[in-house]
Design a protein around this motif. Structure first.
Motif, mmCIF file in Angstrom:
data_model
loop_
_atom_site.group_PDB
_atom_site.id
_atom_site.type_symbol
_atom_site.label_atom_id
_atom_site.label_comp_id
_atom_site.label_asym_id
_atom_site.label_seq_id
_atom_site.Cartn_x
_atom_site.Cartn_y
_atom_site.Cartn_z
ATOM 1 N N CYS A 131 0.827 -1.218 0.000
ATOM 2 C CA CYS A 131 0.000 0.000 0.000
ATOM 3 C C CYS A 131 0.855 1.260 0.000
ATOM 4 C CB CYS A 131 -0.931 0.018 1.212
ATOM 5 S SG CYS A 131 -2.256 -1.181 1.124
ATOM 6 N N SER A 132 1.924 1.259 0.784
ATOM 7 C CA SER A 132 2.776 2.454 0.836
ATOM 8 C C SER A 132 3.494 2.679 -0.499
ATOM 9 C CB SER A 132 3.774 2.364 1.991
ATOM 10 O OG SER A 132 4.692 1.316 1.777
ATOM 11 N N TYR B 77 2.353 1.662 -3.464
ATOM 12 C CA TYR B 77 1.303 2.071 -4.400
ATOM 13 C C TYR B 77 0.948 3.541 -4.210
ATOM 14 C CZ TYR B 77 -3.120 1.964 -6.951
ATOM 15 O OH TYR B 77 -4.136 2.221 -7.827
ATOM 16 N N ARG B 78 0.841 3.967 -2.963
ATOM 17 C CA ARG B 78 0.518 5.372 -2.660
ATOM 18 C C ARG B 78 1.625 6.300 -3.140
ATOM 19 N NH1 ARG B 78 -1.288 9.666 -2.970
ATOM 20 N NH2 ARG B 78 -1.778 11.023 -1.259
ATOM 21 N N LEU C 207 1.354 6.630 -6.918
ATOM 22 C CA LEU C 207 0.243 7.520 -7.269
ATOM 23 C C LEU C 207 0.619 8.986 -7.077
ATOM 24 C CD1 LEU C 207 -2.926 5.753 -5.823
ATOM 25 C CD2 LEU C 207 -2.249 5.951 -8.216
#
Length: 71
Positions: free
Chosen positions: A45-46, A48-49, A52
């Motif tokens: 998640c980190s 991916y963030r 983005l």
């Protein structure tokens, strides 16, 4: 019981400071498999963030700082 206290306290802090947060629950299994699952999931998640937000996810100053003083 101690764990529940911290969860409630963190929720109160986040809500008091109007921080947008999400609760994440691990899969079923042993405590070790839950911990490993959460580490991988949150690491993904980190990254991916960061992608983005067009930020290089590799340099992590806090971890570099800890590594420097634990050698």
């Amino acid at each position: 019981m101690i764990q529940l206290h911290y969860v409630i306290h963190l929720k109160e802090i986040f809500q008091g400071k109007q921080v947008d947060y999400r609760e994440v629950h691990s899969t079923s299994g042993s405590i070790l498999s839950k911990i490993i699952n959460m580490i991988y999931f949150l690491d993904y998640c980190s990254i991916y963030r960061a992608v983005l937000g067009r930020v290089d996810p590799s340099p992590i100053e806090a971890i570099d700082y800890i590594k420097k003083y634990t050698k």
